[in-house]
Design a protein around this motif. Structure first.
Motif, PDB file in Angstrom:
ATOM      1  N   ILE A   1      26.569  40.528 -18.835  1.00  0.00           N
ATOM      2  CA  ILE A   1      27.739  41.417 -18.773  1.00  0.00           C
ATOM      3  C   ILE A   1      27.792  42.148 -17.434  1.00  0.00           C
ATOM      4  O   ILE A   1      28.854  42.245 -16.796  1.00  0.00           O
ATOM      5  CB  ILE A   1      27.699  42.412 -19.951  1.00  0.00           C
ATOM      6  N   LEU A   2      26.652  42.639 -17.005  1.00  0.00           N
ATOM      7  CA  LEU A   2      26.609  43.352 -15.725  1.00  0.00           C
ATOM      8  C   LEU A   2      26.862  42.411 -14.547  1.00  0.00           C
ATOM      9  O   LEU A   2      27.519  42.796 -13.558  1.00  0.00           O
ATOM     10  CB  LEU A   2      25.263  44.059 -15.568  1.00  0.00           C
ATOM     11  N   ASN A   3      26.363  41.189 -14.638  1.00  0.00           N
ATOM     12  CA  ASN A   3      26.589  40.224 -13.559  1.00  0.00           C
ATOM     13  C   ASN A   3      28.066  39.862 -13.433  1.00  0.00           C
ATOM     14  O   ASN A   3      28.585  39.686 -12.316  1.00  0.00           O
ATOM     15  CB  ASN A   3      25.752  38.971 -13.784  1.00  0.00           C
ATOM     16  N   ARG A   4      28.749  39.720 -14.564  1.00  0.00           N
ATOM     17  CA  ARG A   4      30.179  39.407 -14.517  1.00  0.00           C
ATOM     18  C   ARG A   4      30.979  40.557 -13.894  1.00  0.00           C
ATOM     19  O   ARG A   4      32.012  40.333 -13.265  1.00  0.00           O
ATOM     20  CB  ARG A   4      30.697  39.119 -15.928  1.00  0.00           C
ATOM     21  N   LEU A   5      30.490  41.780 -14.063  1.00  0.00           N
ATOM     22  CA  LEU A   5      31.163  42.927 -13.451  1.00  0.00           C
ATOM     23  C   LEU A   5      30.880  43.039 -11.952  1.00  0.00           C
ATOM     24  O   LEU A   5      31.626  43.692 -11.222  1.00  0.00           O
ATOM     25  CB  LEU A   5      30.715  44.206 -14.161  1.00  0.00           C
ATOM     26  N   GLY A   6      29.838  42.353 -11.481  1.00  0.00           N
ATOM     27  CA  GLY A   6      29.461  42.452 -10.066  1.00  0.00           C
ATOM     28  C   GLY A   6      28.426  43.525  -9.824  1.00  0.00           C
ATOM     29  O   GLY A   6      28.441  44.190  -8.767  1.00  0.00           O
ATOM     30  N   PHE A   7      27.512  43.704 -10.786  1.00  0.00           N
ATOM     31  CA  PHE A   7      26.485  44.729 -10.656  1.00  0.00           C
ATOM     32  C   PHE A   7      25.533  44.373  -9.518  1.00  0.00           C
ATOM     33  O   PHE A   7      25.134  43.211  -9.355  1.00  0.00           O
ATOM     34  CB  PHE A   7      25.719  44.853 -11.980  1.00  0.00           C
TER      35      PHE A   7
END
Length: 581
Positions: A423-429
């Motif tokens: 989820i965080l990777n999809r947001l660009g974390f």
């Protein structure tokens, strides 16, 4: 006499003795003074008016002043090389000549204005006026600037107002900064533009003080019909500049602008939540509210102290305006600041802050990215910044443990699950903040190279110049094999792909060697022309200073001291006979 004088005058010289001055003077057939001497003190003089030279007992060389046409030709060459005519004052003698032309041009304009004024007075007639005109015309100094010279300088784009040209250049840079960043708040670390912006704010404060003085003097001296007039340079030119700055939305008072922005955010927060409790806020708004709560409380305490001691102490001794300005106090009270904020009962009725869930923090992170364009939340943002740092810490623990323990998710803390990582990777974390910051500055370096066609950013350019300096230091530690070096093979490859110069000292040394060889060639040409290595300062000041430096370095080397004269340079000087004797 020098060989140049003997060859030029072809022996048509005569020697005259001046009894009153007790000196000998050598003249040519045109009665032009070439050399005058007394008691063995030779002074070089080539003045067309035949003026005598100095009467010092030591040798002093006077360099012939270049004519206007010669200096103009040098200025044309300077423009061909640099693309402009703004010669700095440090580049003498051309810089001094350029500055003198601006001064002569100012006198020329004054003379033209006085002529127009005299012509208008002549049409009116009057003997008394004519006498005053003669007196005014005598006060004006003569100028060497003519209409023809002004036309020649205008043709090559000569800048008469250097300060105005600098202002226009910085203003264009500010407009470009606004297009890129969307605002005109240039940080002080942004090189010359940041310093220029700060200077504009300081000058604007002085301008406002002059206006306030004008208003006060008009109020005090209204009966005497006294009117305070500002200088024309401030009233006309400076007001035009203020108008231009206002057109692009320049912020004259950054602190006042920030106060208004935070106050607007607090109004919106109160409309949504119905209170202004900083314990239920996130980020910088909570810190801002707490800061002004403390300042407002100091104001209330000072006001209470002034009222309780009003019988014994004058209330004017308490500077309430210095603690909290009246305009800001009214703005804070309109949004909800009051004395009841510091009572215990209203505080107890407010809802206590609770720990937010992972999903709630994730929603806050989505809002932060929508506003700022990235997920790098600083620590000063409050709970959200701490939550972001916790996610990175949990990710590092997961990588060190290689996922040996279970991947269950927890509401607060604990191990980070694979689902939340996705989820965080999809947001660009951003998991590695240091690498993200390095990539951002690397992108700035690419833009700098596209604009200036080089990667050697000076330290005066601001943060980018300091970053470039640090990369060279990290490269040196990486080359020595130090484990704590921040330079990695990937970063090294990226910098080499854009032609980054790591060993700038080598380039500087090669440039210094080229200049040294060029001076050596000039010395050979001088010896062939004049038959000596004793360079006169009047012939070539730069070569004169260079020769003196080489002799000092050689003497220091003979005494066993540190010297920049290496063996290769010493052999080259000895080969031409410079160091003999």
């Amino acid at each position: 006499l020098t060989h140049h004088h003997r060859r030029r005058d072809k022996g048509l010289l005569r020697l005259n003795y001046l009894p009153l001055r007790q000196r000998w003077r050598v003249e040519n057939s045109n009665s032009r003074s070439i050399v005058s001497f007394r008691l063995g003190a030779f002074v070089h003089s080539e003045n067309n008016d035949g003026t005598t030279a100095l009467t010092t007992t030591t040798t002093k060389v006077i360099k012939r002043r270049k004519s206007w046409e010669e200096s103009y030709a040098l200025l044309c060459k300077y423009k061909d090389v640099h693309g402009h005519c703004n010669v700095p004052q440090s580049e003498k003698p051309l810089g001094t000549w350029v500055n003198s032309q601006r001064m002569e041009h100012a006198r020329y304009l004054l003379q033209q204005q006085s002529k127009v004024h005299d012509h208008d007075d002549d049409e009116g007639g009057g003997k008394d006026d004519s006498t005053t005109k003669k007196g005014n015309s005598k006060k004006l100094k003569k100028t060497s600037m003519t209409a023809q010279r002004k036309k020649l300088l205008d043709e090559i784009g000569f800048v008469w107002d250097a300060m105005g040209h600098t202002w226009s250049t910085r203003y264009a840079e500010l407009c470009e900064f606004r297009k890129i960043n969307g605002h005109c708040v240039v940080p002080r670390s942004n090189g010359r533009l940041g310093a220029w912006v700060e200077k504009q704010r300081i000058e604007y404060k002085k301008y406002r003080l002059l206006q306030q003085q004008d208003e006060n003097e008009n109020d005090d001296d209204c009966n005497n019909n006294h009117v305070y007039e500002m200088p024309k340079t401030i009233s006309s030119t400076y007001e035009d500049r203020i108008r231009k700055m206002n057109d692009i939305g320049f912020v004259w008072d950054v602190r006042e602008k920030q106060f208004e922005q935070k106050l607007g955010q607090l109004r919106i927060f109160k409309e949504v939540n119905g209170h202004i409790d900083p314990r239920l806020m996130n980020g910088q708004l909570a810190l801002w509210v707490r800061k002004w709560e403390q300042q407002y409380r100091k104001y209330l305490d000072a006001q209470a102290q002034a009222t309780t001691t009003s019988n014994n102490v004058d209330t004017a001794d308490v500077d309430l305006e210095g603690i909290l300005p009246e305009n800001r106090r009214r703005a804070l009270e309109e949004v909800g600041f009051c004395k009841r904020m510091f009572d215990e009962l209203p505080r107890a009725r407010w809802v206590k802050n609770r720990r937010a869930t992972w999903e709630e923090r994730y929603e806050e992170l989505e809002e932060y990215k929508a506003e700022h364009g990235h997920c790098v939340v600083p620590k000063k943002e409050g709970p959200l910044g701490s939550w972001v740092r916790t996610q990175r810490h949990l990710m590092k623990e997961k990588e060190t443990e290689n996922g040996t323990s279970g991947s269950s998710s927890f509401e607060n803390g604990g191990q980070l699950s694979d689902e939340r990582i996705d989820i965080l990777n999809r947001l660009g974390f951003v998991w590695d903040v240091h690498q993200w910051q390095w990539n951002q500055t690397y992108h700035e370096l690419l833009l700098y190279k596209e604009k200036y066609n080089k990667t050697n950013v000076p330290m005066s350019y601001g943060g980018l110049g300091l970053w470039v300096f640090n990369q060279r230091a990290h490269y040196n530690s990486f080359r020595r094999g130090e484990e704590q070096s921040l330079m990695t093979p990937d970063r090294l490859e990226m910098l080499r792909n854009i032609g980054f110069e790591f060993d700038l000292g080598k380039k500087i040394r090669s440039a210094a060697d080229e200049r040294w060889q060029m001076r050596l060639a000039e010395l050979k040409e001088y010896e062939e022309k004049w038959g000596t290595f004793n360079v006169k300062q009047s012939h070539d000041p730069t070569l004169y200073n260079w020769c003196g430096h080489q002799r000092r370095c050689y003497r220091a080397k003979l005494r066993g001291k540190n010297s920049t004269l290496n063996e290769e340079r010493e052999d080259a000087l000895k080969a031409i006979g410079f160091l003999d004797g």
